[in-house]
Design a protein around this motif. Structure first.
Motif, mmCIF file in Angstrom:
data_model
loop_
_atom_site.group_PDB
_atom_site.id
_atom_site.type_symbol
_atom_site.label_atom_id
_atom_site.label_comp_id
_atom_site.label_asym_id
_atom_site.label_seq_id
_atom_site.Cartn_x
_atom_site.Cartn_y
_atom_site.Cartn_z
ATOM 1 N N ASP A 134 0.810 -1.227 0.000
ATOM 2 C CA ASP A 134 0.000 0.000 0.000
ATOM 3 C C ASP A 134 0.840 1.274 0.000
ATOM 4 O O ASP A 134 0.318 2.365 0.226
ATOM 5 N N ASN A 280 -5.431 -3.233 -6.585
ATOM 6 C CA ASN A 280 -4.602 -2.019 -6.719
ATOM 7 C C ASN A 280 -3.464 -2.148 -7.725
ATOM 8 O O ASN A 280 -2.818 -1.149 -8.036
ATOM 9 N N GLN A 282 -0.336 -3.098 -7.837
ATOM 10 C CA GLN A 282 0.944 -2.474 -7.484
ATOM 11 C C GLN A 282 2.083 -2.934 -8.380
ATOM 12 O O GLN A 282 3.090 -2.234 -8.516
#
Length: 424
Positions: A134, A280, A282
Motif C-alpha cells: 500500500d 490495486n 501495485q
C-alpha cells in the motif's frame, strides 16, 4: 458502485467484519462437536459463501452509474483484466485451504487457541506485506507496535493450549479406568503418557455400526450422549464429548493439530496481500488504460475459486476421508439436514465478514483492515459460553488466557488507529 470514502466508515466495516469473522468458526465447530461430518458442513458453507459474494456484487457493485476508472460489476466482467483476476483467484484458493485446515484443527487444538495462533501469524506476515504493497499508507509508528502485540499473542496462545491440555490429562487421570476404556481413550492417562493401552479401544471401533447407520440415513449426527447433562470441565464431560463429535482427538499427537494450525496460518497470511494486488495492481500487470478491479468484482472471483476448490476437495473427502472421519456419500450429504441451516449461516457470516474487511481495506489500507484478525476476542467468547472450554481449568491457564485477550484488545485498537486514507 458504492464506495467507502472516509476512515470512520471503514472502521465501522472493520468492526462488523470482526464480529462476523469471529462468530462463524464457532458455528462450524459446534456442528462438529454435535457429530456432523466436516465434509457436509463445508459443502453447505461453500455454497452460502459464494451466494453472499454474488449478492454483494449485484448490490454494492451495481449501485450508481459506471465510471471509466470505477466500472460497475457487470461492466468490468467483460474487460481485459486477467492478471488481476488471477491474483483474486489465488487469494480464494489459499483462503479455502486455510479454512479447511482450521476446521480440523479446531477439533484437535480447540477453537480459541487455533484462532489465536492463526490470526496472530496472519497479522505478523500479512500486515507487513500489505503495509509495503500500500505504499506505506498506514502509520508505521502505530501499525507495527500493534503487530508486536499479535506476535506476543502467538506465544501466549501456545502456552494456553499446553496448559489446558495438561489440565485435561489431570482430569482424565482421576477418571475410572472403565470409563476411559468405554470411551475409547487409547492412552495411559493415569501415567500422563500417550502410549497405547493394551485394553484401550478407539471409539470409531466401538460405535462404527451406529455411525455407518447414521450416515446411510443421511444424518451425520452421532447418537445422543449425556454431554448436555454433564458438568462442564469434568472428565465425564470430556469423555462424552469425544463420544459424540465427528473428529476423534483423544490420544492424538499434539503436533498433528499444531501442524494444521501453522499451515492454515501461512495460507491466511497470503490471501489479503493477494486481494490487495488484485484491486490495486501495485506490480503494474494490467495493460495501459485498463482500470483496476473494483473490490466487488475481485471479491466475486475470489469467492468463485474458493467455491470450486472447497466443493471439489470435500466431495473427494466424502469418499476418501482424512484423520479418521467416517466415510459418507453425496446422497448422504443431500439428505443430511441436521445442522444445514447453521452451516449456511456460517457461510453467509464469513462471506460478508470478508467482504466488509476488503471494503474497509480499500478505503483505509489493507494493513489496518487486518485488525479484524483480532477475531479471537469474539471466538474465545463463544468458546467459553457455548463450548464451555476452560471450565475447571488451573489458575495458570486462566492467567494465560486473560493475558492473551488483553494483547488482542490492545492490538485491535492500535491497528485501527493506524488507518490511513487511500483517497486522499
Amino acid at each position: 458502485m458504492y464506495l467507502i470514502e472516509d476512515k470512520g466508515g471503514a472502521i465501522a466495516l472493520m468492526m462488523a467484519a470482526l464480529l462476523f469473522l469471529g462468530t462463524w468458526p464457532a458455528i462450524v465447530s459446534l456442528q462438529e462437536r454435535r457429530g456432523r461430518l466436516p465434509q457436509h458442513t463445508f459443502l453447505d458453507y461453500s455454497i452460502a459463501n459464494l451466494t453472499a459474494a454474488v449478492l454483494i456484487a449485484l448490490t454494492f457493485g451495481q449501485i450508481g452509474d459506471s465510471q471509466p476508472n470505477l466500472p460497475n460489476f457487470f461492466t468490468q466482467l467483460s474487460q481485459e483484466n486477467w492478471p488481476s483476476i488471477l491474483f483474486a483467484l489465488a487469494g480464494g484458493i489459499v483462503l479455502c485451504l486455510g479454512y479447511l485446515s482450521s476446521q480440523y484443527a479446531w477439533a484437535y487444538v480447540g477453537l480459541a487457541v487455533t484462532e489465536v495462533i492463526t490470526c496472530s501469524i496472519t497479522v505478523v506476515i500479512g500486515t507487513t506485506m500489505n503495509y509495503f504493497l500500500d505504499g506505506q499508507l498506514n502509520k508505521a509508528e502505530v501499525l507495527f507496535p500493534g503487530v508486536g502485540c499479535f506476535l506476543i499473542a502467538v506465544f501466549l496462545g501456545a502456552a494456553v493450549h499446553s496448559s489446558n491440555e495438561a489440565d485435561n490429562k489431570e482430569k482424565l487421570s482421576n477418571c475410572s479406568s472403565n470409563k476411559l476404556i468405554s470411551a475409547g481413550v487409547p492412552g495411559d492417562y493415569k501415567n500422563c503418557s500417550n502410549e497405547p493401552n493394551e485394553v484401550g479401544t478407539r471409539l470409531a471401533d466401538v460405535a462404527e455400526d451406529d455411525v455407518e447407520k447414521d450416515v446411510e440415513c443421511g444424518s451425520s449426527y452421532a447418537s445422543k450422549s449425556k454431554t448436555e447433562n454433564s458438568k462442564a470441565g469434568t472428565a465425564e464431560y470430556l469423555l462424552e464429548l469425544e463420544m459424540r463429535r465427528s473428529i476423534k482427538v483423544f490420544g492424538s499427537n499434539r503436533f498433528v493439530g499444531l501442524s494444521m494450525v501453522f499451515f492454515a496460518s501461512i495460507c491466511f497470511a497470503l490471501f489479503s496481500p493477494a486481494f490487495n494486488l488484485a484491486t490495486n495492481d501495485q506490480w503494474n500487470t494490467l495493460k495501459e488504460g485498463v482500470p483496476n478491479l473494483v473490490v466487488y468484482t475481485a471479491f466475486f472471483y475470489f469467492a468463485v475459486s474458493f467455491f470450486v476448490l472447497g466443493i471439489g476437495l470435500n466431495i473427494i473427502f466424502l469418499y476418501r476421508p482424512i484423520l479418521g472421519v467416517p466415510k459418507s456419500s453425496f446422497k448422504a450429504y443431500i439428505n443430511d439436514w441436521n445442522g444445514r441451516k447453521m452451516a449456511l449461516l456460517a457461510g453467509f457470516l464469513c462471506s460478508f465478514g470478508n467482504g466488509f474487511q476488503f471494503m474497509g481495506g480499500q478505503a483505509a489500507g489493507y494493513a489496518a483492515a487486518d485488525s479484524v484478525q483480532a477475531l479471537p476476542l469474539v471466538s474465545t467468547f463463544w468458546a467459553v459460553v457455548i463450548f464451555r472450554e476452560y471450565r475447571k481449568s488451573s489458575k495458570k491457564t486462566y492467567i494465560l488466557l486473560a493475558c492473551m485477550l488483553l494483547m488482542f484488545i490492545a492490538s485491535v485498537a492500535i491497528l485501527m488507529a493506524s488507518s490511513g486514507d487511500r483517497h486522499s
